[in-house]
Scaffold this motif. Structure first.
Motif, PDB file in Angstrom:
ATOM      1  N   PRO A  64      73.663 124.677 133.158  1.00  0.00           N
ATOM      2  CA  PRO A  64      73.739 125.194 131.779  1.00  0.00           C
ATOM      3  C   PRO A  64      72.624 124.542 130.962  1.00  0.00           C
ATOM      4  O   PRO A  64      72.865 123.656 130.146  1.00  0.00           O
ATOM      5  CB  PRO A  64      75.128 124.742 131.312  1.00  0.00           C
ATOM      6  N   GLN A  65      71.387 124.984 131.194  1.00  0.00           N
ATOM      7  CA  GLN A  65      70.224 124.323 130.582  1.00  0.00           C
ATOM      8  C   GLN A  65      70.329 124.250 129.065  1.00  0.00           C
ATOM      9  O   GLN A  65      69.917 123.272 128.457  1.00  0.00           O
ATOM     10  CB  GLN A  65      68.920 125.059 130.961  1.00  0.00           C
ATOM     11  N   GLY A  86      82.378 114.143 141.550  1.00  0.00           N
ATOM     12  CA  GLY A  86      82.382 115.602 141.406  1.00  0.00           C
ATOM     13  C   GLY A  86      83.645 116.054 140.693  1.00  0.00           C
ATOM     14  O   GLY A  86      84.299 115.278 139.997  1.00  0.00           O
ATOM     15  N   ASP A  87      83.984 117.318 140.885  1.00  0.00           N
ATOM     16  CA  ASP A  87      85.107 117.917 140.151  1.00  0.00           C
ATOM     17  C   ASP A  87      86.439 117.204 140.384  1.00  0.00           C
ATOM     18  O   ASP A  87      87.322 117.261 139.529  1.00  0.00           O
ATOM     19  CB  ASP A  87      85.261 119.398 140.541  1.00  0.00           C
ATOM     20  N   ILE A  88      86.602 116.539 141.522  1.00  0.00           N
ATOM     21  CA  ILE A  88      87.883 115.862 141.779  1.00  0.00           C
ATOM     22  C   ILE A  88      88.054 114.673 140.826  1.00  0.00           C
ATOM     23  O   ILE A  88      89.156 114.196 140.589  1.00  0.00           O
ATOM     24  CB  ILE A  88      88.022 115.419 143.266  1.00  0.00           C
ATOM     25  N   GLY A 118      87.021 120.493 136.581  1.00  0.00           N
ATOM     26  CA  GLY A 118      85.934 121.474 136.718  1.00  0.00           C
ATOM     27  C   GLY A 118      84.771 121.152 135.792  1.00  0.00           C
ATOM     28  O   GLY A 118      84.932 121.115 134.590  1.00  0.00           O
ATOM     29  N   ALA A 119      83.584 120.869 136.345  1.00  0.00           N
ATOM     30  CA  ALA A 119      82.428 120.525 135.521  1.00  0.00           C
ATOM     31  C   ALA A 119      81.224 121.319 135.991  1.00  0.00           C
ATOM     32  O   ALA A 119      81.288 122.536 136.059  1.00  0.00           O
ATOM     33  CB  ALA A 119      82.178 119.025 135.558  1.00  0.00           C
ATOM     34  N   THR A 120      80.137 120.630 136.326  1.00  0.00           N
ATOM     35  CA  THR A 120      78.929 121.354 136.721  1.00  0.00           C
ATOM     36  C   THR A 120      78.359 120.815 138.030  1.00  0.00           C
ATOM     37  O   THR A 120      78.669 119.708 138.459  1.00  0.00           O
ATOM     38  CB  THR A 120      77.826 121.228 135.654  1.00  0.00           C
ATOM     39  N   VAL A 121      77.489 121.637 138.605  1.00  0.00           N
ATOM     40  CA  VAL A 121      76.832 121.287 139.851  1.00  0.00           C
ATOM     41  C   VAL A 121      76.021 119.997 139.682  1.00  0.00           C
ATOM     42  O   VAL A 121      76.113 119.078 140.504  1.00  0.00           O
ATOM     43  CB  VAL A 121      75.909 122.437 140.297  1.00  0.00           C
ATOM     44  N   ILE A 122      75.281 119.921 138.602  1.00  0.00           N
ATOM     45  CA  ILE A 122      74.398 118.765 138.444  1.00  0.00           C
ATOM     46  C   ILE A 122      75.201 117.480 138.230  1.00  0.00           C
ATOM     47  O   ILE A 122      74.822 116.414 138.732  1.00  0.00           O
ATOM     48  CB  ILE A 122      73.356 119.002 137.311  1.00  0.00           C
TER      49      ILE A 122
END
Ligand code: FAD
Ligand code: FAD
Ligand code: SF4
Ligand code: SF4
Ligand code: FES
Lengths: 281, 478
Positions: free
Chosen positions: B102-103, B445-447, B451-455
């Motif tokens: 999400p730039q 990460g998401d755990i 739920g967040a982002t890839v980066i």
């Protein structure tokens, strides 16, 4: 890739398949299942682990040819391979010394209930098994069942073998005869499990059923396997597959299992068409 | 144009270079990538817009602090491979992040040009450099340090697990990744659709890691096939990294959610992306036949946009986004909202579903919804949606896809009780090292974040890799 060690038909359309899967064999407990993808383009289907051999590193599944995937699986012979197997999945059956435990299997359910019947016996229960089939040729695992049971009954719908009637009638007969029953496990078609729940409900006998909703991942990620239990959403692949029969919304389960009927038909038609073509050449 | 000689004024006069994309009419019927990528010329022109700030604000906006000014300078000078390598010093999945970050909330938000003009298209440039390097076959395998004799297990092959594994293997550790599904890549494979992130790109990254020596085991569910304790004790791993993602989709808890035709976004996207049900019956997994049907997706995030655009591609007549708040609050990337609109997705905002309605056979026929309006600003200054009285109506739909987020998958918690989790069942870690409450077990990460982002997941994987390395090799004396 997992190699098939042996594959034999137990009855028409019902095959027992032993597959190499050492990691799963080591860990599997009664009541758990695997997800299998027969080929690269296959769907992921859940199948109960009907037995495992830690030394040989194999598991056994018993498969009834229903639609495309199970028929394809039943077409496999020893020496061939299966693309993917993952497991053991699901919560193991709850095993304790209940006293008198009745294991009821309808059709293929006998195979699914077998490991749990063994575990109940090992836990010191007085084990009664009631296994029903439409007719004599479809009775499976009879000897195995007798070996783990203190009392073993076979019922057939057409009366061609054992007790003439449904498993529910046999269960009612035992109750009427004054037998104290502390625990019932019923596995089979949805109408059967629902009927068993109604037989035991007035007597408050603890009754568990193993549900068979449509699954995709089998790990709690998709929610496709959701069932309604006690008016709450449960994911059968992680919270189950065994649930309290008196709290399950069987109607919703049976409706949801019809979700892909048109596609299932289409898949079978394509498969039979392919087989016919192969026969021609 | 000579990159050096151009004046600041001239730079500022260059408009932001649009990303060429497939025609919306065409692409809403196919699964090929929407964005076509910059040409060399477009990339260089866009790169020239960068002012090469002395202390670049954009870098601080990037969660992994990519040296943005430096890689852009390399692009401006025509050294595209050099640019890709510069990015890879900080980000192992640039072709992915350039596409999905999400730039507008991160690097580009901080760019000094943002306020007065439009920001430098950092994501597009990142994507260009990474694609150029891969497509011209210039990807070089990094150096791998001599074997340390240490073994690390990574659970989950999403961006968190992959980036952790990638760093650790380069540091000389023996790394095994355990993945529950039959394919590697996590959400990058089963969640984000092909039209936004071609699977080939993810596969190429994974192939590279295999070449570096990462051992991948698919169909292995931690907690079921093998537990964390067994990995540490029986299989003698020196450390374990848990990157199992969010999983466990939430439902709304309204009546009718179990009707036929109601899906979670996870199930719908998994069927289509991972199981390729858009190619039914060549692939065996079926999915609801959307052709000519009305489909509503409930939610406003990236997952919702992916689901609704997928339904449109599968032939939906009307494909709706139904969202409780207004468009300004939608968490999805701006570009996805823009693309969705171009593709004819209908946005029904300020609308709250109350109940799903079905027919005799229990098939979904509609959603009873309530219209909302923006009320007085609350303490945070945001205007909260409030229901409009007597505004109930029935939206006729044949399929509903619930996309309101995910909880945490319970498998690790159930089988490893000595890992502390939060009230929301996310794993609790020390954010400097990603260490959990259990010795030698790390998570990211998401755990950890929900739920967040890839980066962010990638950054967490890298932080954990550095901490694991330090722990296993003993702290360096300084
Ligand atoms: C926990 C569990 C354990 C099971 N154990 C066994 C077993 O030991 N032996 C056995 O023969 N069968 C077992 N089943 C049922 C078996 O998974 C289905 O028969 C099989 O998936 C049907 O696939 P198909 O393509 O052959 O048939 P289809 O024509 O696709 O479907 C036939 C019927 O099977 C059900 N079904 C279809 N796809 C799935 C799916 N992906 N997941 C679950 N159900 C589906 C539907 O109700 C459908 O109407 C089990 C199911 C569950 C949930
Ligand atoms: C549809 C969709 C669209 C998205 N779009 C964007 C976007 O545009 N931009 C963006 O930045 N972010 C986006 N996100 C969010 C982003 O994808 C996630 O934040 C990110 O993937 C998290 O990475 P992860 O490595 O923590 O987990 P995941 O990517 O979820 O990977 C976890 C992996 O672990 C595996 N696993 C789970 N449990 C086990 C177990 N017990 N044992 C072994 N393996 C296990 C899973 O199968 C999976 O492969 C999107 C998410 C979705 C669902
Ligand atoms: S990784 Fe994401 S946030 Fe960082 S520079 Fe690239 S696009 Fe921007
Ligand atoms: S803030 Fe903007 S202009 Fe400045 S270096 Fe970063 S990208 Fe270039
Ligand atoms: S099968 Fe996907 S959550 Fe159970």
């Amino acid at each position: 890739m997992h190699k098939i060690v042996s594959a034999i038909f137990l009855a028409e359309n019902i095959k027992k398949i032993e597959i190499e899967a050492p990691r799963i064999a080591k860990k599997s407990k009664a009541g758990q299942f695997v997800m299998i993808r027969v080929s690269e383009t296959g769907e992921r289907i859940p199948l109960t682990i009907a037995g495992s051999d830690t030394e040989k590193g194999t598991i056994t599944i018993i498969v009834q040819g229903m639609g495309k995937s199970t028929r394809e699986l039943n077409g496999k012979e020893a020496g061939e391979s299966i693309h993917d197997i993952v497991g053991p999945l699901g919560a193991p059956s709850h095993i304790e010394k209940f006293g008198t435990a009745v294991s009821i299997g309808g059709g293929l359910g006998a195979a699914i209930a077998y490991p749990t019947a063994v575990a109940l016996k090992e836990a010191g229960n007085y084990v009664i098994t009631i296994n029903g089939a439409r007719s004599k040729e479809l009775v499976i695992l009879e000897e195995e069942m007798r070996a783990v049971s203190d009392e073993a009954y076979i019922t057939t719908d057409d009366g061609s073998y054992g007790f003439h009637g449904f498993v529910t009638q046999k269960l009612q007969e035992l109750i009427d005869a004054g037998k104290t029953i502390d625990y019932v496990l019923a596995i089979g078609p949805i109408p059967m499990m629902r009927a068993i729940a109604e037989v035991t409900r007035p007597y408050h006998i603890k009754t568990m059923v193993s549900l068979n909703p449509i699954m995709v991942d089998g790990t709690g990620m998709c929610g496709g396997c959701r069932v309604t239990v006690d008016n709450q959403i449960k994911f059968a692949c992680v919270d189950g597959p065994e649930f309290d029969a008196h709290l399950v919304d069987f109607k919703n389960l049976s409706d949801r299992n019809k979700m892909y009927l048109p596609q299932e038909r289409q898949a079978v038609e394509a498969l039979t068409h392919k087989c016919n073509l192969q026969k021609q050449f | 144009m000579d990159a050096q000689s151009i004046t600041t004024k001239e730079r500022m006069a260059i408009p932001r270079q649009e990303m060429p994309s497939q025609n919306p009419e065409v692409r809403s019927h196919n699964f090929e990538e929407v964005n076509l990528g910059y040409t060399k010329e477009l990339a260089q022109r866009e790169a020239q817009r960068c002012l090469q700030c002395k202390s670049p604000a954009c870098v601080k906006g990037c969660p992994v602090n990519i040296k943005i000014d430096q890689f852009i300078k390399l692009i401006a000078h025509g050294d595209f491979t050099g640019a890709a390598r510069k990015i890879k010093e900080d980000n192992v999945l640039p072709a992915v992040c350039g596409r999905v970050c999400p730039q507008e909330d991160q690097c580009e938000k901080e760019c000094v040009l943002t306020k007065k003009y439009t920001s430098v298209a950092i994501g597009n440039l990142e994507r260009f450099a990474a694609d150029y390097e891969r497509e011209t076959g210039q990807v070089e395998l990094p150096q791998v340090a001599p074997p340390t004799g240490k073994k690390v297990a990574v659970i989950g092959s999403g961006p968190a697990g992959l980036s952790c594994a990638n760093d650790l293997v380069q540091l000389g550790h023996a790394v095994t990744v355990f993945e529950a599904l039959h394919e590697l890549g996590g959400v990058l494979m089963y969640g984000i659709p092909e039209f936004r992130l071609p699977k080939e790109i993810v596969q190429a990254e994974i192939e590279g890691m295999k070449k570096l020596g990462v051992n991948f085991v698919t169909n292995a569910v931690a907690g079921r096939s093998v537990t964390v304790d067994e990995l540490l004790k029986e299989e003698e791993f020196d450390a374990v990294f848990i990157g199992v993602g969010a999983g466990l989709p939430w439902f709304m808890g309204i009546p009718g959610e179990n009707l036929l035709g109601v899906y979670s976004a996870n199930e719908f996207l998994t069927r289509v992306n991972l199981m390729k049900s858009y190619q039914f019956p060549e692939n065996d997994t079926p999915v609801f036949n959307c052709t000519g049907k009305n489909v509503a997706v409930f939610g406003g995030g990236n997952t919702a946009m992916d689901a609704v655009r997928t339904a449109k591609r599968l032939g939906a007549e009307h494909a709706y986004i139904v969202y409780r708040r207004s468009e300004a609050e939608m968490p999805a990337r701006l570009e996805e909202v823009h693309h969705a609109k171009e593709e004819g997705i209908e946005f029904l905002v300020l609308m709250n579903p109350l109940e799903f309605i079905g027919n005799e056979e229990q098939w979904l026929t509609g959603a009873k919804c309530l219209r909302m309006e923006l009320g007085e600003p609350d303490d945070s200054g945001r205007r909260r949606p409030v229901p409009i009285k007597d505004s109930e109506f029935i939206l006729p739909i044949d399929m509903a896809i619930i996309s309101i987020g995910n909880g945490s998958n319970p498998l690790i918690k159930q089988t490893t009780p000595d890992i502390d989790v939060s009230k929301r069942d996310t794993i609790v870690v020390d954010i400097n090292t990603m260490a959990t409450s259990k010795e030698n077990v790390y998570a990211g990460g998401d755990i950890v974040t929900g739920g967040a982002t890839v980066i962010l997941a990638m950054g967490a994987g890298r932080t954990a890799a550095a901490a694991i390395h330090e722990k296993l090799m003993g702290r360096k004396e300084d």
